[in-house]
Design an enzyme around this catalytic site. Structure first.
Site, mmCIF file in Angstrom:
data_model
loop_
_atom_site.group_PDB
_atom_site.id
_atom_site.type_symbol
_atom_site.label_atom_id
_atom_site.label_comp_id
_atom_site.label_asym_id
_atom_site.label_seq_id
_atom_site.Cartn_x
_atom_site.Cartn_y
_atom_site.Cartn_z
ATOM 1 N N LYS A 22 0.892 -1.170 0.000
ATOM 2 C CA LYS A 22 0.000 0.000 0.000
ATOM 3 C C LYS A 22 0.928 1.217 0.000
ATOM 4 O O LYS A 22 1.474 1.594 1.034
ATOM 5 C CB LYS A 22 -0.867 -0.005 1.261
ATOM 6 C CG LYS A 22 -2.194 0.764 1.163
ATOM 7 C CD LYS A 22 -2.093 2.262 0.998
ATOM 8 C CE LYS A 22 -1.684 2.989 2.277
ATOM 9 N NZ LYS A 22 -1.483 4.448 1.985
ATOM 10 N N GLY A 61 7.070 5.071 8.462
ATOM 11 C CA GLY A 61 6.307 6.311 8.487
ATOM 12 C C GLY A 61 6.482 6.980 9.833
ATOM 13 O O GLY A 61 7.503 6.804 10.498
ATOM 14 N N SER A 62 5.477 7.727 10.259
ATOM 15 C CA SER A 62 5.606 8.473 11.505
ATOM 16 C C SER A 62 5.399 7.575 12.721
ATOM 17 O O SER A 62 4.722 6.544 12.640
ATOM 18 C CB SER A 62 4.571 9.595 11.549
ATOM 19 O OG SER A 62 3.291 9.025 11.740
ATOM 20 N N THR A 63 5.977 8.025 13.836
ATOM 21 C CA THR A 63 5.816 7.282 15.092
ATOM 22 C C THR A 63 4.351 7.205 15.491
ATOM 23 O O THR A 63 3.874 6.172 15.974
ATOM 24 C CB THR A 63 6.682 7.931 16.188
ATOM 25 O OG1 THR A 63 8.055 7.789 15.817
ATOM 26 C CG2 THR A 63 6.483 7.269 17.543
ATOM 27 N N VAL A 75 1.615 7.098 13.627
ATOM 28 C CA VAL A 75 0.899 6.068 12.873
ATOM 29 C C VAL A 75 1.454 4.684 13.173
ATOM 30 O O VAL A 75 0.714 3.696 13.188
ATOM 31 C CB VAL A 75 0.919 6.368 11.356
ATOM 32 C CG1 VAL A 75 0.181 5.286 10.579
ATOM 33 C CG2 VAL A 75 0.295 7.730 11.072
ATOM 34 N N GLY A 76 2.738 4.611 13.484
ATOM 35 C CA GLY A 76 3.348 3.330 13.864
ATOM 36 C C GLY A 76 2.616 2.699 15.035
ATOM 37 O O GLY A 76 2.390 1.491 15.081
ATOM 38 N N GLU A 133 9.588 1.224 11.059
ATOM 39 C CA GLU A 133 10.698 2.144 10.879
ATOM 40 C C GLU A 133 10.081 3.532 10.927
ATOM 41 O O GLU A 133 9.336 3.916 10.037
ATOM 42 C CB GLU A 133 11.407 1.858 9.555
ATOM 43 C CG GLU A 133 12.837 2.365 9.532
ATOM 44 C CD GLU A 133 12.945 3.722 8.849
ATOM 45 O OE1 GLU A 133 13.007 3.754 7.603
ATOM 46 O OE2 GLU A 133 12.972 4.750 9.553
ATOM 47 N N CYS A 160 13.840 10.359 7.246
ATOM 48 C CA CYS A 160 13.721 9.989 8.658
ATOM 49 C C CYS A 160 15.050 10.155 9.391
ATOM 50 O O CYS A 160 15.068 10.399 10.592
ATOM 51 C CB CYS A 160 13.219 8.552 8.792
ATOM 52 S SG CYS A 160 14.088 7.408 7.720
ATOM 53 N N GLU A 178 10.120 15.895 15.343
ATOM 54 C CA GLU A 178 10.585 15.680 13.979
ATOM 55 C C GLU A 178 9.829 16.640 13.071
ATOM 56 O O GLU A 178 8.600 16.595 13.021
ATOM 57 C CB GLU A 178 10.326 14.239 13.553
ATOM 58 C CG GLU A 178 10.908 13.907 12.187
ATOM 59 C CD GLU A 178 10.599 12.480 11.757
ATOM 60 O OE1 GLU A 178 9.457 12.036 12.005
ATOM 61 O OE2 GLU A 178 11.478 11.830 11.165
#
Lengths: 474, 436
Positions: free
Chosen positions: A165, A218-220, A222-223, A241, A275, A372
């Site tokens: 995706k 992606g971002s923390t 959304v992680g 990651e 990142c 970030e």
């Protein structure tokens, strides 16, 4: 998908140079993910891919790599127009690196080993490394090609089947890669691409009961959602990651010009949308003033403009949301008392262009020192001692990478062991190699990409124990 | 508080030499106090004292020895790069680790979890199950005696929803390992995600199939099936609760299986003549009896057992159901008691399909002397541990862990230390190297 979706819903993908629509793309939803998972499951349970030898899979993957190389120009154009990335860098770095990764794993596919084990009693034990199963890959928009293959290559080598995706901001190259996969001879159902949004297609993948693993870059923020969804559904494996606030620590004995060059690249490469951006630059007091002067000079000389133009160093930020976020952080920086040395403003009337920006007198409690930003904003900080540098470098919940510039062996060893980050660059930055594991500490995630280690994420270890009789040795 | 102490100890532990030697000392102490530890586990959990002493305690001591000998053999790698760079990986202690351990093998799991963690140089908090806190407290005392510095191993007795949950959502715990039910495993992973994205390893439930082919030695098969189902009163994540017997030997198998009933002694686990003690607590006891009722209600045939034993305590007869359809709750859910379902199969394809018809994937057993059957079935059954012509064989050198919803991450084997290590890649440009 093995076969293209008939779009009932579509969405637009925009050109960040001028905010214009490039094209419309199918918007995959839960049902489309279901179809893709079914196709992947069938390809795994009864298809040829996991039943081929690693050697045969490797040959097909090599063919795939060749095709990508042949179409490097088109693919670079797609990433440039979708992502605002500098065209010459896409063509000469991103795409070749992508091809290199795919070839690395193609050559590894027939080198997957379990072990035989010595047991305490009269038993034979061994481990088999089996394809983990159906994999979901959710990839970001900043390196659409490289990250597609960072994820897909080891999973293919392992004999898994998968659904990719791609980020909604950059679906184009992914669709092209799906087309090339078929041409390369990858069987239907093995590599499925479903374009769509995170909250619909991505979420459906993370909570799917028949997906064995999801890998997310992606971002923390959304992680977290990815891992929670995996936990609530079927406890699928997860690798993440995530974000970073990478420190670059420059000691007094550093070569000043090299250090300035490296730090500019570290902060502004790919418009800061990386990142591992070196967004916190710690400079030892002995060279601080000279460093600041040269940095400002260098930042001012960076050309911001159309990424197709070979004179340009920096293209537009990816989209309106990121553009506004970066500008907001620049305001925070000013409000919280940091000193704006250069930049801080947008460029031009159209598109999402931001000047390379340098703040000094930043501390780790400021938003610009903590969060970030994911834009061309460099925070400069002075330090005195090695202890201070280590403490400050570690004063973050992130731990993706760190850079150290020094020629002193003992400083290099001490700092590299003391900074809590997954990749340490000594006298260099942004060095990636397909053979070296990459992945974060702390809240930058877990699980390694690249290296042979990465294939392990897509393998299930099975231990088999059998009694043995009359063996001449144990 | 405990995490704070653990953090401080982490600093000091880095300078500790000979972690391995201290771990060997702890192994000796566990063995020396094996009798007391076995008695504590027995009185807390209803486990047989003599078996706990002979097996659990020995395994626990040996795990300290295995990992004690591995502590100085943790290696990263150097890598060949495509350009003029030197790269190597360092394996660093991941940090502060939380261990949430279950009640069915209290001493064993305590040791199996702490050993690789200690070898990796980490510090930890252990939250033993509320049903079986006693041996954990004794072991904490032994760790001090062994010379493990203060703060390295912290034991907090308490409940899952309070103490356990606090560990899984703690912002300063770097990794959590959990062994227990799949339901709670989900909560552990969810809490880790919602807090600080700590790494998680889970060893969860199972509904392990034992597949007996026509050519299997029938007496061995019957014994394996019996032990597979009733060892440790069925309170095993790897219990062989589904027994598939090929039609050629099915009738004889059942006949011989129930012959074991008459010699099977249920009673006080302190008595060395006893084969099966009580279930661990009221909750489990009632749950098992409920499943037995469900089995009867859902139309399975109760071949033997099915009733509670005695007036006091949580004793249940070894119970065997036949004529079990795959969709019955007794065939699908993990019962965690002395209840097995015996089912008939015809072909190897059928056996594989049925064995895999579960969301679990912890272990499986295959009884056959045919090489091709053994290879085919071992590769086709989706489980992390495959026992061919044996069952319950654990070895410290063999990685143990589930597939599917039985969890992820391995205990045992050198691999187990990897959960407690952080891999760091270090790059440096190199000049004038005579080779790349």
């Amino acid at each position: 998908m093995a076969n293209s979706l008939t779009p009932s819903l579509t969405f637009e993908t925009k050109d960040p140079r001028n905010e214009e629509v490039i094209t419309v793309v199918a918007e995959g939803d839960k049902d489309d993910i279901d179809s893709a998972v079914k196709a992947a499951r069938t390809a795994l349970d009864s298809g040829a891919w996991p039943r081929m030898s690693g050697y045969e899979r490797g040959r097909i993957m090599m063919k795939y790599a060749d095709l990508i190389e042949e179409h490097a120009e088109e693919l670079a154009i797609l990433d440039t127009i979708d992502g605002g990335k500098v065209f010459s860098i896409c063509k000469n770095i991103d795409i070749p690196h992508t091809v290199h990764l795919l070839r690395y794993y193609a050559g590894a596919a027939d080198k997957i080993h379990g072990e035989t084990l010595k047991l305490l009693g009269e038993f034979q034990g061994y481990t088999l490394k089996e394809p983990l199963g159906v994999i979901g890959h959710i990839i970001p928009w900043n390196f659409p090609s490289t990250l597609f293959f960072v994820k897909v290559s080891p999973a293919l080598a392992a004999g898994c089947t998968m659904i990719v995706k791609p980020a909604e901001q950059t679906p184009l190259s992914a669709l092209y890669y799906a087309h090339l996969a078929k041409q390369a001879g990858i069987p239907d159902g093995v590599l499925n691409v479903v374009t769509g949004f995170g909250s619909t297609a991505g979420a459906a993948l993370c909570s799917h009961m028949d997906v064995d693993k999801v890998s997310f870059t992606g971002s923390t923020e959304v992680g977290r959602l990815v891992m929670e969804a995996a936990a609530k559904s079927n406890l699928k494996h997860v690798s993440l990651e995530l974000g970073g606030k990478t420190p670059l620590i420059i000691f007094d004995d550093a070569d000043l010009d090299m250090a300035v060059n490296l730090s500019q690249n570290a902060a502004f490469f790919n418009k800061g949308e990386i990142c591992v951006a070196g967004s916190r630059v710690y400079v030892q007091e002995g060279i601080y003033d000279a460093f600041v002067e040269k940095s400002v000079e260098m930042a001012k000389s960076r050309v911001v403009g159309d990424p197709f133009n070979s004179e340009v160093h920096q293209g537009p930020q990816i989209d309106k949301k990121q553009f506004e976020k970066v500008l907001k952080y620049i305001e925070y920086g000013k409000n919280e008392g940091a000193t704006l040395l250069t930049g801080g403003k947008t460029c031009g009337d159209k598109g999402y262009f931001i000047e390379p920006t340098i703040f000094a007198d930043v501390n780790e409690n400021m938003k610009i020192g903590k969060d970030e930003i994911f834009g061309p904003v460099l925070s400069l900080m002075k330090f005195k001692t090695i202890e201070e540098a280590i403490e400050k470098a570690n004063a973050t919940r992130y731990g993706l990478a760190a850079g150290i510039i020094t020629n002193n062996l003992n400083i290099a060893h001490r700092v590299s062991r003391s900074v809590q980050a997954g990749t340490i660059w000594i006298n260099c930055f942004f060095v990636f190699d397909p053979s070296c594991p990459f992945g974060g500490y702390k809240m930058s995630g877990f699980g390694k990409d690249q290296g042979l280690d990465a294939i392990e994420k897509y393998l299930n270890v099975k231990s088999i124990i059998t009694p043995i009789y009359s063996s001449p040795w144990l | 508080m405990a995490a704070g102490l653990a953090c401080l100890a982490l600093q000091r532990a880095f300078h500790e030499q000979n972690r391995g030697m201290i771990m060997l000392k702890l192994a000796d102490l566990i063995e020396q106090h094996g009798e007391e530890l076995a008695m504590l586990d027995s009185i807390d959990s209803g486990k047989l004292v003599h078996v706990t002493k002979a097996f659990d305690i020995k395994f626990a001591a040996d795990s300290l020895r295995y990992y004690g000998g591995a502590a100085d053999k943790i290696n990263g790698e150097t890598h060949k790069c495509s350009g003029e760079f030197q790269a190597y990986t360092l394996k660093e202690p991941i940090g502060v680790v939380g261990h949430i351990i279950p009640w069915n093998f209290p001493t064993l799991f305590f040791a199996v979890k702490i050993a690789p963690t200690l070898a990796a140089g980490c510090t930890m908090i252990v939250k033993p199950a509320e049903q079986s806190p006693l041996s954990a407290l004794y072991l904490a005392h032994l760790t001090k005696e062994a010379g493990i510095p203060d703060g390295v191993i912290n034991v907090i007795t308490g409940y899952g929803p309070t103490a356990g949950a606090a560990i899984t959502s703690h912002m300063d715990v770097d990794a959590v390992s959990f062994t227990g039910s799949t339901e709670v495993g989900k909560l552990v992973m969810g809490a880790a995600a919602a807090s600080n994205l700590k790494t998680v390893s889970l060893e969860l439930g199972g509904k392990c199939p034992l597949i007996v082919f026509n050519d299997a030695d029938i007496n061995m098969s019957v014994q394996i099936a019996w032990q597979g189902g009733f060892f440790n009163k069925g309170e095993m994540c790897v219990a062989g609760s589904r027994v598939y017997v090929q039609e050629g030997i099915y009738d004889e198998f059942l006949k011989k299986l129930i012959e074991n009933v008459k010699d099977w002694v249920i009673g006080d686990p302190f008595d060395p003549q006893v084969h099966q003690g009580p279930q661990v607590d009221k909750e489990q006891f009632e749950k098992v009896l409920r499943y037995i009722e469900a089995g009867k209600r859902e139309g399975a045939t109760l071949l033997t057992g099915g009733k509670a034993v005695g007036e006091k305590g949580y004793y249940i007869e070894p119970t065997i159901f036949t004529d079990v359809k795959e969709d019955l709750s007794i065939a699908k859910d993990e019962i965690f008691g002395p209840v097995i379902c015996v089912m008939k199969f015809k072909t190897i394809e059928e056996a594989i399909e049925k064995a895999n018809n579960t969301r679990y994937g912890l272990a499986a057993g295959i009884l056959t002397n045919d090489l091709n059957v053994a290879n085919r079935v071992s590769r086709s059954v989706r489980a992390g541990i495959i026992w061919v012509n044996c069952f319950f064989i654990t070895d410290l050198n063999v990685p143990c862990g589930g597939h599917k919803m039985s969890g992820f991450g391995k205990d045992s084997g050198l691999q187990a230390m990897e959960k407690y290590l952080n891999v760091k890649s270090v790059f440096t440009p190199i000049y004038n190297s005579p080779w790349l």
